[in-house]
Design a protein around this motif. Structure first.
Motif, PDB file in Angstrom:
ATOM      1  N   ASP A 143       0.940  -1.171   0.018  1.00 32.32           N
ATOM      2  CA  ASP A 143       0.092   0.070   0.041  1.00 32.32           C
ATOM      3  C   ASP A 143       1.105   1.126   0.116  1.00 32.32           C
ATOM      4  N   ASP A 144       0.818   2.116   0.959  1.00 30.86           N
ATOM      5  CA  ASP A 144       1.439   3.221   1.235  1.00 30.86           C
ATOM      6  C   ASP A 144       2.822   3.189   1.840  1.00 30.86           C
ATOM      7  N   GLU A 145       3.086   1.915   2.456  1.00 29.24           N
ATOM      8  CA  GLU A 145       4.406   1.820   3.390  1.00 29.24           C
ATOM      9  C   GLU A 145       5.348   0.988   2.632  1.00 29.24           C
ATOM     10  N   LEU A 146       6.608   1.305   3.062  1.00 29.02           N
ATOM     11  CA  LEU A 146       7.567   0.218   2.468  1.00 29.02           C
ATOM     12  C   LEU A 146       8.194  -0.737   3.741  1.00 29.02           C
ATOM     13  N   ILE A 147       8.477  -1.972   3.343  1.00 29.25           N
ATOM     14  CA  ILE A 147       8.724  -2.823   4.325  1.00 29.25           C
ATOM     15  C   ILE A 147      10.177  -3.391   3.833  1.00 29.25           C
ATOM     16  N   MET A 148      10.876  -3.177   4.924  1.00 26.77           N
ATOM     17  CA  MET A 148      12.466  -3.515   5.103  1.00 26.77           C
ATOM     18  C   MET A 148      12.551  -5.242   5.184  1.00 26.77           C
ATOM     19  N   LEU A 149      12.982  -5.883   4.250  1.00 24.18           N
ATOM     20  CA  LEU A 149      13.268  -7.465   4.286  1.00 24.18           C
ATOM     21  C   LEU A 149      14.783  -7.542   5.032  1.00 24.18           C
ATOM     22  N   ILE A 150      14.575  -8.045   5.895  1.00 23.20           N
ATOM     23  CA  ILE A 150      15.671  -8.391   6.978  1.00 23.20           C
ATOM     24  C   ILE A 150      16.585  -9.456   6.286  1.00 23.20           C
ATOM     25  N   ASP A 151      17.902  -9.391   6.355  1.00 24.66           N
ATOM     26  CA  ASP A 151      18.962 -10.300   6.115  1.00 24.66           C
ATOM     27  C   ASP A 151      19.467 -11.043   7.339  1.00 24.66           C
ATOM     28  N   LEU A 152      18.604 -12.023   7.705  1.00 29.27           N
ATOM     29  CA  LEU A 152      18.764 -12.800   9.224  1.00 29.27           C
ATOM     30  C   LEU A 152      20.095 -13.064   9.363  1.00 29.27           C
ATOM     31  N   GLU A 153      21.196 -13.546   8.453  1.00 31.97           N
ATOM     32  CA  GLU A 153      22.342 -13.739   8.589  1.00 31.97           C
ATOM     33  C   GLU A 153      23.202 -12.608   8.998  1.00 31.97           C
ATOM     34  N   LYS A 154      22.849 -11.367   8.497  1.00 31.83           N
ATOM     35  CA  LYS A 154      23.496 -10.191   9.075  1.00 31.83           C
ATOM     36  C   LYS A 154      23.339  -9.653  10.103  1.00 31.83           C
ATOM     37  N   VAL A 155      21.851  -9.865  10.521  1.00 36.00           N
ATOM     38  CA  VAL A 155      21.451  -9.137  11.861  1.00 36.00           C
ATOM     39  C   VAL A 155      22.495  -9.541  13.114  1.00 36.00           C
ATOM     40  N   LEU A 156      22.897 -10.706  13.021  1.00 38.99           N
ATOM     41  CA  LEU A 156      24.010 -11.094  14.185  1.00 38.99           C
ATOM     42  C   LEU A 156      25.497 -11.179  13.586  1.00 38.99           C
ATOM     43  N   SER A 157      26.504 -10.459  13.939  1.00 40.55           N
ATOM     44  CA  SER A 157      27.699 -10.665  13.560  1.00 40.55           C
ATOM     45  C   SER A 157      28.098 -11.993  13.919  1.00 40.55           C
ATOM     46  N   THR A 158      29.344 -12.424  13.224  1.00 44.47           N
ATOM     47  CA  THR A 158      30.026 -13.634  13.487  1.00 44.47           C
ATOM     48  C   THR A 158      30.242 -14.048  14.837  1.00 44.47           C
ATOM     49  N   ASP A 159      30.742 -12.882  15.614  1.00 43.12           N
ATOM     50  CA  ASP A 159      30.931 -13.107  16.810  1.00 43.12           C
ATOM     51  C   ASP A 159      29.874 -13.422  17.761  1.00 43.12           C
ATOM     52  N   GLU A 160      28.753 -12.660  17.470  1.00 46.66           N
ATOM     53  CA  GLU A 160      27.559 -12.977  18.236  1.00 46.66           C
ATOM     54  C   GLU A 160      26.898 -14.215  18.009  1.00 46.66           C
ATOM     55  N   LYS A 161      26.939 -14.479  16.588  1.00 47.59           N
ATOM     56  CA  LYS A 161      26.448 -15.977  16.357  1.00 47.59           C
ATOM     57  C   LYS A 161      27.240 -17.126  17.261  1.00 47.59           C
ATOM     58  N   ILE A 162      28.519 -16.981  17.380  1.00 46.02           N
ATOM     59  CA  ILE A 162      29.406 -17.732  18.264  1.00 46.02           C
ATOM     60  C   ILE A 162      28.820 -17.735  19.634  1.00 46.02           C
ATOM     61  N   GLU A 163      28.582 -16.548  20.152  1.00 42.94           N
ATOM     62  CA  GLU A 163      27.939 -16.375  21.368  1.00 42.94           C
ATOM     63  C   GLU A 163      26.681 -17.260  21.535  1.00 42.94           C
ATOM     64  N   LEU A 164      25.883 -17.014  20.776  1.00 48.09           N
ATOM     65  CA  LEU A 164      24.570 -17.655  20.830  1.00 48.09           C
ATOM     66  C   LEU A 164      24.653 -18.920  20.552  1.00 48.09           C
ATOM     67  N   GLN A 165      25.819 -19.603  19.903  1.00 52.28           N
ATOM     68  CA  GLN A 165      26.022 -21.047  19.944  1.00 52.28           C
ATOM     69  C   GLN A 165      25.967 -21.524  21.099  1.00 52.28           C
ATOM     70  N   LYS A 166      26.998 -20.948  21.714  1.00 52.78           N
ATOM     71  CA  LYS A 166      27.263 -21.238  23.209  1.00 52.78           C
ATOM     72  C   LYS A 166      26.006 -21.199  24.212  1.00 52.78           C
ATOM     73  N   LEU A 167      25.004 -20.269  23.981  1.00 54.58           N
ATOM     74  CA  LEU A 167      24.008 -20.047  24.944  1.00 54.58           C
ATOM     75  C   LEU A 167      22.860 -21.097  24.590  1.00 54.58           C
ATOM     76  N   SER A 168      22.951 -21.414  23.283  1.00 57.59           N
ATOM     77  CA  SER A 168      21.975 -22.390  22.908  1.00 57.59           C
ATOM     78  C   SER A 168      22.382 -23.803  23.528  1.00 57.59           C
ATOM     79  N   TYR A 169      23.408 -24.173  23.827  1.00 60.76           N
ATOM     80  CA  TYR A 169      23.921 -25.389  24.169  1.00 60.76           C
ATOM     81  C   TYR A 169      24.400 -25.705  25.756  1.00 60.76           C
ATOM     82  N   GLN A 170      24.201 -24.537  26.671  1.00 63.24           N
ATOM     83  CA  GLN A 170      24.652 -24.605  27.770  1.00 63.24           C
ATOM     84  C   GLN A 170      23.811 -25.510  28.613  1.00 63.24           C
ATOM     85  N   LYS A 171      24.492 -26.366  29.262  1.00 60.77           N
ATOM     86  CA  LYS A 171      23.578 -27.472  29.776  1.00 60.77           C
ATOM     87  C   LYS A 171      23.259 -26.754  31.229  1.00 60.77           C
ATOM     88  N   ASN A 172      22.255 -27.223  31.590  1.00 64.54           N
ATOM     89  CA  ASN A 172      21.719 -26.820  33.130  1.00 64.54           C
ATOM     90  C   ASN A 172      22.658 -27.755  33.986  1.00 64.54           C
TER      91      ASN A 172
END
Length: 177
Positions: A143-172
């Motif tokens: 319509d009258d609005e513009l929608i920005m398509l997100i590049d999901l790969e770039k939203v997180l830097s490489t360092d942040e991806k590594i940090e998230l990988q650690k967070l995802s697999y931390q054992k309780n």
């Protein structure tokens, strides 16, 4: 074998062509509209209890437990420097697949899933500079609005991806095995 318009046959010269149509999940972050290709989205859920994580990047709200899987949740309002409003009933967590890992993206509201033809999508403006400019692949018009398509790969830097990988697999500490 006849192909339907907009559908790419898996074999032959058509295989290298891009899909003629793309389905985008549109959502709001602050007052702005953004979108993701639905092929990157696993599901959209209501916000759950978040467990904060010490020393995580500032835009990581914490982790959630979704059917036994620990998933880090990034607040796109913080990532895109948007004002943080109090939580409302429209908030959603968009569960996405990123580089083989699962991440949740906290958004203010999911508005719709819409089909766009390739001709309705333009490349992101070239004059945008800085690290945030890489977050966006293209712009779609709704319509009258513009929608920005997100590049999901770039939203997180490489360092942040590594940090998230650690967070995802931390054992309780109470887990065994």
């Amino acid at each position: 074998m006849a192909t339907q318009p907009g559908v790419i046959s898996p074999a032959g010269s058509d295989a290298k062509e891009m899909r003629q149509e793309i389905q985008l999940a549109c959502f709001r972050v602050g007052q702005e509209l953004y979108a993701l290709d639905i092929m990157k989205i696993k599901e959209i859920i209501r916000p759950q209890k978040l467990t904060p994580i010490p020393k995580a990047p500032s835009f990581i709200e914490g982790v959630i437990n979704l059917r036994g899987t620990v998933i880090p949740v990034a607040d796109l309002r913080k990532r895109f420097d948007q004002p943080i409003n109090t939580e409302n009933r429209k908030n959603r967590i968009v569960i996405c697949s990123l580089a083989g890992k699962i991440i949740g993206l906290l958004v203010d509201e999911v508005t719709e899933v819409k089909r766009y033809g390739r001709k309705e999508i333009a490349p992101a403006p070239q004059f945008i500079k800085g690290p945030q400019a890489d977050y966006f692949l293209a712009v779609a018009r709704c319509d009258d609005e513009l929608i920005m398509l997100i590049d999901l790969e770039k939203v997180l830097s490489t360092d942040e991806k590594i940090e998230l990988q650690k967070l995802s697999y931390q054992k309780n500490p109470t887990d065994r095995g």
